[in-house]
Scaffold this motif. Sequence first.
Motif, mmCIF file in Angstrom:
data_model
loop_
_atom_site.group_PDB
_atom_site.id
_atom_site.type_symbol
_atom_site.label_atom_id
_atom_site.label_comp_id
_atom_site.label_asym_id
_atom_site.label_seq_id
_atom_site.Cartn_x
_atom_site.Cartn_y
_atom_site.Cartn_z
ATOM 1 N N ALA A 1 8.377 -24.032 10.115
ATOM 2 C CA ALA A 1 9.032 -24.275 8.826
ATOM 3 C C ALA A 1 10.555 -24.327 9.007
ATOM 4 C CB ALA A 1 8.661 -23.171 7.828
ATOM 5 N N PRO A 2 11.250 -25.016 8.098
ATOM 6 C CA PRO A 2 12.719 -25.046 8.192
ATOM 7 C C PRO A 2 13.303 -23.632 8.102
ATOM 8 C CG PRO A 2 11.917 -26.696 6.633
ATOM 9 C CD PRO A 2 10.742 -25.835 6.991
ATOM 10 N N VAL A 3 14.285 -23.372 8.933
ATOM 11 C CA VAL A 3 14.900 -22.042 8.971
ATOM 12 C C VAL A 3 16.022 -21.981 7.937
ATOM 13 C CG1 VAL A 3 16.044 -20.334 10.411
ATOM 14 C CG2 VAL A 3 14.368 -21.885 11.415
ATOM 15 N N PRO A 4 15.915 -21.132 6.910
ATOM 16 C CA PRO A 4 17.012 -21.031 5.934
ATOM 17 C C PRO A 4 18.248 -20.412 6.571
ATOM 18 C CG PRO A 4 15.370 -19.327 5.541
ATOM 19 C CD PRO A 4 14.810 -20.227 6.599
ATOM 20 N N LEU B 1 25.590 -6.137 11.342
ATOM 21 C CA LEU B 1 24.177 -5.871 11.606
ATOM 22 C C LEU B 1 23.550 -5.017 10.502
ATOM 23 C CD1 LEU B 1 22.078 -6.491 13.784
ATOM 24 C CD2 LEU B 1 22.712 -4.368 14.917
ATOM 25 N N LEU B 2 24.348 -4.168 9.874
ATOM 26 C CA LEU B 2 23.835 -3.343 8.776
ATOM 27 C C LEU B 2 23.335 -4.201 7.616
ATOM 28 C CD1 LEU B 2 26.373 -0.375 8.573
ATOM 29 C CD2 LEU B 2 23.910 -0.196 8.962
ATOM 30 N N GLN B 3 23.920 -5.371 7.427
ATOM 31 C CA GLN B 3 23.561 -6.231 6.299
ATOM 32 C C GLN B 3 22.514 -7.277 6.675
ATOM 33 O OE1 GLN B 3 27.233 -7.608 4.217
ATOM 34 N NE2 GLN B 3 28.299 -6.555 5.859
ATOM 35 N N LEU B 4 22.058 -7.239 7.903
ATOM 36 C CA LEU B 4 21.198 -8.300 8.421
ATOM 37 C C LEU B 4 19.728 -7.912 8.319
ATOM 38 C CD1 LEU B 4 21.392 -11.064 9.874
ATOM 39 C CD2 LEU B 4 21.274 -9.807 12.020
ATOM 40 N N SER B 5 18.920 -8.827 7.839
ATOM 41 C CA SER B 5 17.471 -8.636 7.839
ATOM 42 C C SER B 5 16.913 -9.058 9.197
ATOM 43 C CB SER B 5 16.826 -9.469 6.732
ATOM 44 O OG SER B 5 15.423 -9.525 6.903
ATOM 45 N N PRO B 6 15.953 -8.316 9.763
ATOM 46 C CA PRO B 6 15.412 -8.689 11.085
ATOM 47 C C PRO B 6 14.643 -10.002 11.082
ATOM 48 C CG PRO B 6 14.173 -6.869 10.134
ATOM 49 C CD PRO B 6 15.368 -7.074 9.259
ATOM 50 N N HIS B 7 14.343 -10.554 9.902
ATOM 51 C CA HIS B 7 13.596 -11.814 9.828
ATOM 52 C C HIS B 7 14.475 -12.975 9.399
ATOM 53 C CE1 HIS B 7 9.671 -9.780 10.241
ATOM 54 N NE2 HIS B 7 10.213 -8.831 9.516
ATOM 55 N N ALA B 8 15.742 -12.732 9.093
ATOM 56 C CA ALA B 8 16.575 -13.753 8.463
ATOM 57 C C ALA B 8 17.254 -14.650 9.492
ATOM 58 C CB ALA B 8 17.642 -13.092 7.582
ATOM 59 N N GLY B 9 17.238 -15.956 9.222
ATOM 60 C CA GLY B 9 18.008 -16.915 9.989
ATOM 61 C C GLY B 9 17.526 -17.161 11.399
ATOM 62 N N LEU B 10 16.257 -16.858 11.715
ATOM 63 C CA LEU B 10 15.744 -17.030 13.070
ATOM 64 C C LEU B 10 14.502 -17.912 13.054
ATOM 65 C CD1 LEU B 10 16.134 -13.400 14.440
ATOM 66 C CD2 LEU B 10 17.513 -15.379 15.051
ATOM 67 N N ARG B 11 14.406 -18.793 14.018
ATOM 68 C CA ARG B 11 13.272 -19.715 14.084
ATOM 69 C C ARG B 11 11.969 -18.978 14.382
ATOM 70 N NH1 ARG B 11 11.427 -23.315 18.365
ATOM 71 N NH2 ARG B 11 10.326 -25.084 17.446
ATOM 72 N N TYR B 12 12.030 -17.900 15.137
ATOM 73 C CA TYR B 12 10.810 -17.166 15.478
ATOM 74 C C TYR B 12 10.102 -16.661 14.227
ATOM 75 C CZ TYR B 12 7.744 -13.678 17.574
ATOM 76 O OH TYR B 12 6.654 -12.948 17.956
ATOM 77 N N GLY C 1 19.099 -15.930 17.862
ATOM 78 C CA GLY C 1 20.067 -16.814 17.239
ATOM 79 C C GLY C 1 21.183 -17.211 18.188
ATOM 80 N N CYS C 2 21.178 -16.679 19.406
ATOM 81 C CA CYS C 2 22.149 -17.020 20.453
ATOM 82 C C CYS C 2 21.491 -16.678 21.789
ATOM 83 C CB CYS C 2 23.454 -16.248 20.266
ATOM 84 S SG CYS C 2 23.246 -14.462 20.196
ATOM 85 N N VAL C 3 22.195 -16.967 22.887
ATOM 86 C CA VAL C 3 21.637 -16.712 24.223
ATOM 87 C C VAL C 3 22.670 -15.914 25.004
ATOM 88 C CG1 VAL C 3 20.495 -17.742 26.221
ATOM 89 C CG2 VAL C 3 20.498 -18.958 24.032
ATOM 90 N N PRO C 4 22.750 -14.593 24.803
ATOM 91 C CA PRO C 4 23.772 -13.808 25.509
ATOM 92 C C PRO C 4 23.608 -13.805 27.018
ATOM 93 C CG PRO C 4 22.237 -12.380 24.318
ATOM 94 C CD PRO C 4 21.958 -13.769 23.877
ATOM 95 N N SER C 5 22.373 -14.002 27.527
ATOM 96 C CA SER C 5 22.187 -14.011 28.978
ATOM 97 C C SER C 5 22.879 -15.205 29.628
ATOM 98 C CB SER C 5 20.699 -14.031 29.318
ATOM 99 O OG SER C 5 20.096 -15.219 28.825
#
Length: 589
Positions: free
Chosen positions: A408-411, A392-403, A567-571
């Motif tokens: 547009a295509p999700v990189p 999570l430390l290396q993750l951008s809050p906007h990266a890899g998510l359709r929202y 990016g997943c559905v934990p519920s």
Amino acid sequence: MEDDATTVVRFAGGAWERAAWDRLRDAAQRACTRRTLGARRAQYHKRVEEELAALAELGLQPGVLLELAWVVKDLRARGVTFGPGYGPQCGSLLLHTLGLNGVDPLEHALPFLGFGRELEARRLHLRVASRAEQAELSSALRRYSRPPLELERAPGELEIVVGWDSSLALTRDLERMARQVNGGYECDPTAWAYPWEDPEALRLIARGETEGIAALEAPPLPERLRESAPRSLEEVVQVMVACRETAPAGLPERYSGARSGATRPPLPHPALEAVLAPTAHLWLYREQVVASLARLLGCDWQRALELCEHLAEERRQSDEGAQSRQLAEAIAERNGLPHARGLYLVRALRQAIPQVVDRAAILAEATEAYRQAYYKARYPAAFQAARLNAVLLQLSPHAGLRYSHGSAPVPLCPHREALSTLCRETVRDGITVLPPDINRSGWGFQALDRRTLLFGLGAIATVDKAAAERLVQLRRSGEYRGLKDLVARGFGGNFEAEPLEPLILAGALDGIVRDRWGLLEELEEARRPRRPWLREISRGKRTQPLPWGATRPREGWAFQRELDVLGCVPSRGYFPEPEPPERCLRPVK
């Protein structure tokens, strides 16, 4: 620790007074007195005196080590995490009592073979857990050191090589979260009377379930661990030595065969039974070569170490040098052997020297790996939470998510893929992964108990670390009671705040109001006066419907929106399979 992750700092202390030797001796002896009793205390005191004598022969100023120990102690009190040590320096009890390495050599039966070539070259290694701590330690060393007056090193000056290792940060987070799960009580195995004999940790290592333990997860190490089934830390160290990258070709197979008894090599001499029996008659450690010379010649360890260094200088020659011939004659004469047999023993020692390593160097990595294995066996949820937080430390809050990208295509984002993969491994290990909760979650993942994990707010789209920590801090005055209370306290009354919709869609407010659609309607109603196009709809000048539609959506709507922002559905316990490697971007170091 990579070489490009180090910082070299010149450090020269100012305690040059004659009493520095006495202060260094008193500091080391007091540390020995605090940790030992009875005959063992006398053994510690004797070892300290031996190392002080060796330190004096090197010409190092005691004041430099004293002031360095004071700097390290001060930073450790401020929360800086230091590693167990580096290389042969881990075999020094003096450095251990000063807090400059974390391995007690007498606890692991490590003989004193000098301070190593690094310290002989006036170079000492320290490891910390992150780049920030590396910069803090380097700054403190420069601040407390006397400024160098010339480019050449002054007598007694040390070069401090400051490196950082991310596995230390993992262990630190494990210790913190395990303490929280344990009700605030200390649960670090190093605080026990017998810290290296936990059966659950050793069974986990013997099964090869070492994913996430950096020192034990690289192939073929897990497979070799399953074959060898180590029952002690010493046997784990042996497997690590046999499977290291620089090991001679075929050593892992020969070790497995020797350990099982199928192909155990013969002893070179009966006097070496006690030296080679623990490693199934294989040469693995430099300490074994030195001990063999001491036994065959009947000399002390210091003399045997000097002879071992002479043999190391001759090992590339095809023929024996004068030193080897003299050793062969001395061994044959003392043990009543033919000269040819003495020459055979010397050749066996010469061949073993390039194949062995310092046991102290591997032991530093093995103890850190054992601690992580202990937490994985005893506190599996805390272990997985620490691994997820490292990603999570290396993750951008906007990266890899359709929202974040709309239509547009999700990189592809390798870190988001790694997060889903780790969540899937967590569920596979029988751990429950709960969705985020605005009144319980922090920025990162956290363990609620030994088998339950809570999603972090930082994994939600558009929620960065600063926003998540602000929400947690403002929650201390009381739990959030509803959407308007969250907006008023957490976002300063700003209904247009970007993270509000993702928080609702991720289910972070389900503990307050289960109806996510109703929360979105409430949010849109609060935003209505501030949006011109909504005012046009209310005046009848525009017929465009609300963004979320006029009627409630079908059953799968919440599932899809949760997938968009997490990016997943934990519920629902759904964590998608990662994309194939050829479609993933290369992760940035």
